[in-house]
Scaffold this motif. Structure first.
Motif, PDB file in Angstrom:
ATOM      1  N   SER A   1       0.861  -1.363   0.116  1.00  0.00           N
ATOM      2  CA  SER A   1       0.084   0.049   0.188  1.00  0.00           C
ATOM      3  C   SER A   1       1.092   1.274  -0.040  1.00  0.00           C
ATOM      4  O   SER A   1       0.676   2.190  -0.792  1.00  0.00           O
ATOM      5  N   CYS A   2       1.887   1.297   0.811  1.00  0.00           N
ATOM      6  CA  CYS A   2       2.660   2.549   0.778  1.00  0.00           C
ATOM      7  C   CYS A   2       3.708   2.791  -0.580  1.00  0.00           C
ATOM      8  O   CYS A   2       3.761   3.702  -0.958  1.00  0.00           O
TER       9      CYS A   2
ATOM     10  N   MET B   1       0.958   4.098  -2.694  1.00  0.00           N
ATOM     11  CA  MET B   1       0.785   5.504  -2.433  1.00  0.00           C
ATOM     12  C   MET B   1       1.858   6.270  -3.000  1.00  0.00           C
ATOM     13  O   MET B   1       1.705   7.463  -3.820  1.00  0.00           O
ATOM     14  N   ARG B   2       3.241   5.943  -3.027  1.00  0.00           N
ATOM     15  CA  ARG B   2       4.384   6.678  -3.464  1.00  0.00           C
ATOM     16  C   ARG B   2       4.118   6.761  -5.183  1.00  0.00           C
ATOM     17  O   ARG B   2       4.628   7.534  -5.581  1.00  0.00           O
TER      18      ARG B   2
ATOM     19  N   GLN C   1       4.839  14.140   1.250  1.00  0.00           N
ATOM     20  CA  GLN C   1       3.925  12.917   1.259  1.00  0.00           C
ATOM     21  C   GLN C   1       4.948  11.540   1.068  1.00  0.00           C
ATOM     22  O   GLN C   1       4.587  10.589   1.600  1.00  0.00           O
TER      23      GLN C   1
ATOM     24  N   THR D   1       5.266   8.537   3.572  1.00  0.00           N
ATOM     25  CA  THR D   1       5.092   7.010   3.605  1.00  0.00           C
ATOM     26  C   THR D   1       6.303   6.401   3.780  1.00  0.00           C
ATOM     27  O   THR D   1       6.170   5.171   4.599  1.00  0.00           O
TER      28      THR D   1
ATOM     29  N   GLU E   1       6.763   3.514   7.105  1.00  0.00           N
ATOM     30  CA  GLU E   1       7.248   2.058   6.732  1.00  0.00           C
ATOM     31  C   GLU E   1       8.421   1.714   7.782  1.00  0.00           C
ATOM     32  O   GLU E   1       8.348   0.549   8.163  1.00  0.00           O
TER      33      GLU E   1
END
Length: 173
Positions: A84-85, A88-89, A112, A116, A120
């Motif tokens: 998910s991270c 998002m990146r 942002q 992330t 993590e």
């Protein structure tokens, strides 16, 4: 602290009528009660367990299986979080690569992305602490069952030695 004087008191405290009714949970409870009873009484009770060694092995096996299941669920959760991270990146990188962004907009997307990465890192640290705690719990449980086994075998040996005629002869000499 209650001192147990006989088997009937122990059965009553465990809520059982017969040693055959002793579940794994009650076996563990019995082990916790052992310091409050005479060693000979504890040994006498343990000798009545139909398959003490089998029980101890089963408990260790169940603990290992539960630990393995916990680790697998943890790994799956970790993998989903990291995926998910990463997604998002990727979205943030696409937005960052768009033409005509102001300095503040670019700065926002970079922050942002950094956020992330920080999430993590924190999740990884948290996970290592979780794994350390889970391993310690497993080791304590295995050690407990092992100690219970040693107490059983050791108690049996002491009782057998106590009844041995050679010991009586050596004591008399």
């Amino acid at each position: 602290m209650h001192s147990y004087r006989n088997e009937a008191e122990i059965k009553q405290a465990l809520g059982i009528e017969s040693w055959r009714n002793l579940s794994k949970a009650k076996m563990i409870r019995f082990a916790m009660m052992m310091p409050d009873m005479d060693a000979e009484l504890a040994l006498k009770v343990i000798e009545q367990f139909p398959a003490f060694a089998e029980f101890a092995t089963g408990v260790v096996g169940a603990m290992k299986k539960m630990h393995k299941s916990t680790l697998l669920a943890n790994k799956e959760s970790q993998d989903r979080f990291h995926q998910s991270c990463e997604e998002m990146r990727e979205i943030l990188k696409v937005e960052l690569s768009k033409d005509g962004l102001s300095f503040d907009e670019k700065k926002y997307f970079i922050e942002q992305i950094q956020a992330t990465l920080k999430m993590e890192y924190q999740k990884d640290t948290e996970n290592k602490q979780f794994l350390d705690g889970a391993l310690k719990k497993l080791l304590v449980g295995v050690a407990f069952v092992g100690a219970l086994g040693v107490a059983f075998v050791g108690g049996k040996m002491v009782a057998e030695t106590k009844d041995s005629p050679e010991d009586e002869a050596s004591l008399e000499a």
